[in-house]
Scaffold this active site. Sequence first.
Site, PDB file in Angstrom:
ATOM      1  CB  SER A 202      -1.159  -0.104   1.480  1.00  0.00           C
ATOM      2  OG  SER A 202      -0.485  -0.238   2.212  1.00  0.00           O
ATOM      3  CG  HIS A 230      -4.424  -2.080  -0.247  1.00  0.00           C
ATOM      4  ND1 HIS A 230      -5.173   0.093  -0.530  1.00  0.00           N
ATOM      5  CD2 HIS A 230      -4.150  -2.047   0.831  1.00  0.00           C
ATOM      6  CE1 HIS A 230      -4.181  -0.218   0.783  1.00  0.00           C
ATOM      7  NE2 HIS A 230      -4.004  -1.283   1.550  1.00  0.00           N
ATOM      8  CE  LYS A 261      -7.760  -0.193   2.541  1.00  0.00           C
ATOM      9  NZ  LYS A 261      -7.387  -0.393   4.074  1.00  0.00           N
TER      10      LYS A 261
END
Length: 417
Positions: A202, A230, A261
Amino acid sequence: MTEADIFTAAPVQDQVGGDLLSKFDALIAERQALLDTGVRDPFAIVMDEVHSPVLATINGKQTILLGTYNYMGMTFDPDVVAAGKKALDEFGSGTTGSRVLNGTYQGHRECEEALKEFYGTSSAMVFSTGYQANLGLMSTIAGKEDYIILDADSHASIYDGCALGNAQIVRFRHNSVEDLEKRLRRLPAGAGKLVVLEGVYSMLGDIAPLKEMVAVAKRAGAMIVVDEAHGMGFFGANGRGVFEEAGVEKDVDFVVGTFSKSVGTVGGFVVSNHPKFEVMRLVCRPYVFTASLPPSVVATAATSIRKLRHAGEKRAHLWKNSRRLHAGLRELGFDIATPEAQSAIIAILLPDQQITVMMWQALLELGVYVNMARPPATPAGMYLLRCSLCAEHSDEHVDQILGMFERAGRAMGVITT
């Protein structure tokens, strides 16, 4: 001691044993010196209003959001919002209980079913946060005679899970297949081994060479976990993550993820096809000893996950945005952490903290919010601005963002060509 005595007691620093917070004095002084220059605190931003996945009002100014991890733009999806409202009306605001007591509602099971359908697995466990999912898996699955082998740039939740457990910890150089293989060869042949990888890292937005790393881990007899926090939503044909795109789904034992996310809410999960996985519900302390997610949250998560299975157009537009922004920033002369857009994260490297904060503030004043990162979140001496693209950013938004970066970069002397 009376109530009055509490308020007249000696200051903490004068008491026997000293002030336990004094270890942070250097950081406090560094932060204050930075704020004394007149810049805003980059870690204390307040969103006054949020209008969409990509627009908010910050300090009275409409601002493009480029630092929220809201990759697929699901936070304002009408179906997702409606599911949350319906669950709030029907089941109330919270469960007030653990998943192993009174805290499993119909919605929690439906959310786990949605995850099993999305990943094609036989088991799914929903945790209250993504942090707790890693904390729970790492601390529970490997014992004191076992080894956890992890990338040096692993997320804090992975490191904290290792610290909570009592396994032996072995680190290998970031994304180095050779170093991973070397470390595995040094371990006892019969020992239990868990290799922990991330699909997307990330901080810099780079992806792991999962195909090669998984092959090395399997040859060493290790079990494998991949964190797809992610990568979920926009990697692979079904949006499952980098491990799907790399073609290693059958070789990965556990996938960890988050709802905060691409899913657009809060919570975490672990999915697996291991036949004994369900025992984790009884032995995983971060799962057992915390209250479960509110009904409205699991309802939004389940709805979002099911929609993400059919979000091919969104995925394509997100990749278009990421590639356009990466190419545009590089053309302007910015130093980008990766040679091409490897994910929805683009990291701009800067020489020191002062320039990084000033650049961050200049961008905010122009109307775009990005994340500022510094050690210890980054390696020693590395300062950067991190951009997170969203599928809801329009072509016009990307044009505006590039224009703001150009203006701020020239004003700060970061780019000169």
